[in-house]
Motif scaffolding. Structure first.
Motif, short mmCIF file in Angstrom:
data_model
loop_
_atom_site.label_atom_id
_atom_site.label_comp_id
_atom_site.label_asym_id
_atom_site.label_seq_id
_atom_site.Cartn_x
_atom_site.Cartn_y
_atom_site.Cartn_z
N SER A 59 1.29 -5.95 9.90
CA SER A 59 0.12 -5.99 10.78
C SER A 59 -1.09 -6.52 10.00
O SER A 59 -1.11 -6.50 8.76
CB SER A 59 -0.19 -4.60 11.32
OG SER A 59 -0.68 -3.76 10.29
N GLU A 60 -2.08 -6.97 10.73
CA GLU A 60 -3.30 -7.45 10.08
C GLU A 60 -3.97 -6.33 9.30
O GLU A 60 -4.52 -6.56 8.22
CB GLU A 60 -4.25 -8.05 11.12
CG GLU A 60 -3.75 -9.36 11.69
CD GLU A 60 -4.72 -9.99 12.67
OE1 GLU A 60 -5.94 -9.65 12.63
OE2 GLU A 60 -4.27 -10.82 13.47
N ASP A 61 -3.92 -5.11 9.85
CA ASP A 61 -4.50 -3.96 9.15
C ASP A 61 -3.78 -3.70 7.84
O ASP A 61 -4.42 -3.39 6.82
CB ASP A 61 -4.43 -2.71 10.03
CG ASP A 61 -5.42 -2.74 11.18
OD1 ASP A 61 -6.36 -3.57 11.15
OD2 ASP A 61 -5.25 -1.94 12.12
N ALA A 117 -4.82 -6.41 5.30
CA ALA A 117 -6.18 -6.17 4.80
C ALA A 117 -6.21 -4.98 3.84
O ALA A 117 -6.83 -5.05 2.78
CB ALA A 117 -7.13 -5.94 5.97
N SER A 118 -5.55 -3.90 4.21
CA SER A 118 -5.52 -2.71 3.38
C SER A 118 -4.87 -2.99 2.02
O SER A 118 -5.41 -2.61 0.97
CB SER A 118 -4.76 -1.60 4.11
OG SER A 118 -4.56 -0.48 3.27
N ILE A 119 -3.74 -3.67 2.06
CA ILE A 119 -3.03 -4.01 0.81
C ILE A 119 -3.88 -4.92 -0.06
O ILE A 119 -3.99 -4.72 -1.27
CB ILE A 119 -1.65 -4.62 1.12
CG1 ILE A 119 -0.72 -3.56 1.69
CG2 ILE A 119 -1.05 -5.27 -0.13
CD1 ILE A 119 0.58 -4.10 2.27
N GLN A 120 -4.51 -5.89 0.56
CA GLN A 120 -5.33 -6.84 -0.20
C GLN A 120 -6.49 -6.11 -0.89
O GLN A 120 -6.75 -6.35 -2.08
CB GLN A 120 -5.87 -7.93 0.71
CG GLN A 120 -6.60 -9.04 -0.02
CD GLN A 120 -6.95 -10.18 0.91
OE1 GLN A 120 -6.49 -10.28 2.03
NE2 GLN A 120 -7.79 -11.07 0.41
N MET A 121 -7.14 -5.21 -0.19
CA MET A 121 -8.25 -4.46 -0.79
C MET A 121 -7.77 -3.61 -1.96
O MET A 121 -8.40 -3.58 -3.02
CB MET A 121 -8.93 -3.57 0.26
CG MET A 121 -9.84 -4.31 1.19
SD MET A 121 -10.72 -3.30 2.43
CE MET A 121 -10.40 -1.63 2.00
N ALA A 151 5.74 -3.92 3.71
CA ALA A 151 4.29 -3.75 3.57
C ALA A 151 3.93 -2.28 3.58
O ALA A 151 3.06 -1.83 2.82
CB ALA A 151 3.56 -4.51 4.67
N ASN A 152 4.59 -1.50 4.41
CA ASN A 152 4.36 -0.06 4.45
C ASN A 152 4.70 0.57 3.10
O ASN A 152 3.97 1.41 2.59
CB ASN A 152 5.19 0.57 5.57
CG ASN A 152 4.84 2.01 5.80
OD1 ASN A 152 3.68 2.37 5.88
ND2 ASN A 152 5.87 2.85 5.91
N PHE A 153 5.81 0.13 2.51
CA PHE A 153 6.20 0.62 1.18
C PHE A 153 5.14 0.27 0.15
O PHE A 153 4.72 1.12 -0.65
CB PHE A 153 7.57 0.01 0.78
CG PHE A 153 7.93 0.26 -0.65
CD1 PHE A 153 8.42 1.49 -1.05
CD2 PHE A 153 7.77 -0.73 -1.60
CE1 PHE A 153 8.74 1.73 -2.38
CE2 PHE A 153 8.10 -0.51 -2.93
CZ PHE A 153 8.58 0.73 -3.32
N VAL A 154 4.68 -0.98 0.14
CA VAL A 154 3.66 -1.43 -0.82
C VAL A 154 2.35 -0.67 -0.61
O VAL A 154 1.71 -0.23 -1.57
CB VAL A 154 3.44 -2.96 -0.72
CG1 VAL A 154 2.23 -3.40 -1.53
CG2 VAL A 154 4.69 -3.71 -1.18
N GLU A 155 1.98 -0.49 0.64
CA GLU A 155 0.74 0.23 0.95
C GLU A 155 0.81 1.67 0.42
O GLU A 155 -0.16 2.15 -0.19
CB GLU A 155 0.54 0.22 2.47
CG GLU A 155 -0.84 0.56 2.93
CD GLU A 155 -1.04 0.28 4.40
OE1 GLU A 155 -2.20 0.15 4.79
OE2 GLU A 155 -0.05 0.23 5.17
N ASN A 156 1.94 2.34 0.62
CA ASN A 156 2.11 3.70 0.10
C ASN A 156 2.08 3.73 -1.43
O ASN A 156 1.47 4.61 -2.03
CB ASN A 156 3.41 4.32 0.61
CG ASN A 156 3.35 4.63 2.08
OD1 ASN A 156 2.29 4.83 2.66
ND2 ASN A 156 4.51 4.68 2.72
N LEU A 157 2.72 2.75 -2.04
CA LEU A 157 2.75 2.65 -3.50
C LEU A 157 1.33 2.47 -4.06
O LEU A 157 0.93 3.15 -5.01
CB LEU A 157 3.65 1.48 -3.92
CG LEU A 157 3.91 1.28 -5.39
CD1 LEU A 157 4.77 2.41 -5.95
CD2 LEU A 157 4.62 -0.06 -5.59
N LEU A 158 0.58 1.56 -3.45
CA LEU A 158 -0.79 1.31 -3.91
C LEU A 158 -1.69 2.52 -3.68
O LEU A 158 -2.53 2.84 -4.53
CB LEU A 158 -1.36 0.07 -3.21
CG LEU A 158 -0.69 -1.26 -3.57
CD1 LEU A 158 -1.17 -2.37 -2.66
CD2 LEU A 158 -0.91 -1.61 -5.03
N THR A 159 -1.50 3.21 -2.57
CA THR A 159 -2.27 4.42 -2.29
C THR A 159 -2.01 5.46 -3.37
O THR A 159 -2.95 6.11 -3.85
CB THR A 159 -1.92 4.96 -0.89
OG1 THR A 159 -2.26 3.97 0.08
CG2 THR A 159 -2.68 6.24 -0.59
#
Length: 131
Positions: free
Chosen positions: A89-91, A94-98, A115-123
């Motif tokens: 998703s665009e969200d 954007a979240s991952i990029q930030m 992307a969900n996996f990467v987002e969780n990892l970065l969080t």
């Protein structure tokens, strides 16, 4: 044979494939070189025989029938293709990029589930930095 199952069972099968695939991919950090369809199917088979409520509702003669296994294999391939082809998703982008800018990382991802996996990892990385 798969077509003759109730809509609830078919839906449960699809959900179990989706959940198990995403968990399996997370366990290998979405590394394509580590991916093994045989290992994924073994993981899914263990899940359905030990945790899935729908599995016991399918008669043994159907479970043993070769065409049922062919139908399941086809369904597994369809579900995996759907997961891999669903764009982030665009969200998420954007979240991952930030987060990547904050952490100076360069993770790549090709689908919404990855992307969900990467987002969780970065969080998690950001939370560790704050602690």
């Amino acid at each position: 044979m798969f077509k003759n199952l109730s809509p609830n069972i078919k839906s449960s099968i699809t959900r179990s494939i989706t959940q198990t695939f995403e968990q399996y991919m997370a366990s290998i950090a979405w590394d394509e070189e580590l991916y093994s369809i045989e290992q994924f199917v073994a993981t899914w088979r263990e899940y359905i025989t030990t945790k899935a409520l729908w599995y016991s509702k399918i008669p043994e003669d159907i479970k043993q029938h070769p065409s049922f296994h062919e139908d399941l294999a086809q369904r597994i391939n369809e579900v995996i293709q759907r997961i891999l082809n669903e764009p982030p998703s665009e969200d998420q982008i954007a979240s991952i990029q930030m987060m990547q800018e904050k952490l100076d990382t360069h993770y790549t991802y090709g689908c919404k589930a990855e992307a969900n996996f990467v987002e969780n990892l970065l969080t998690e990385h950001l939370q560790k930095e704050q602690d």
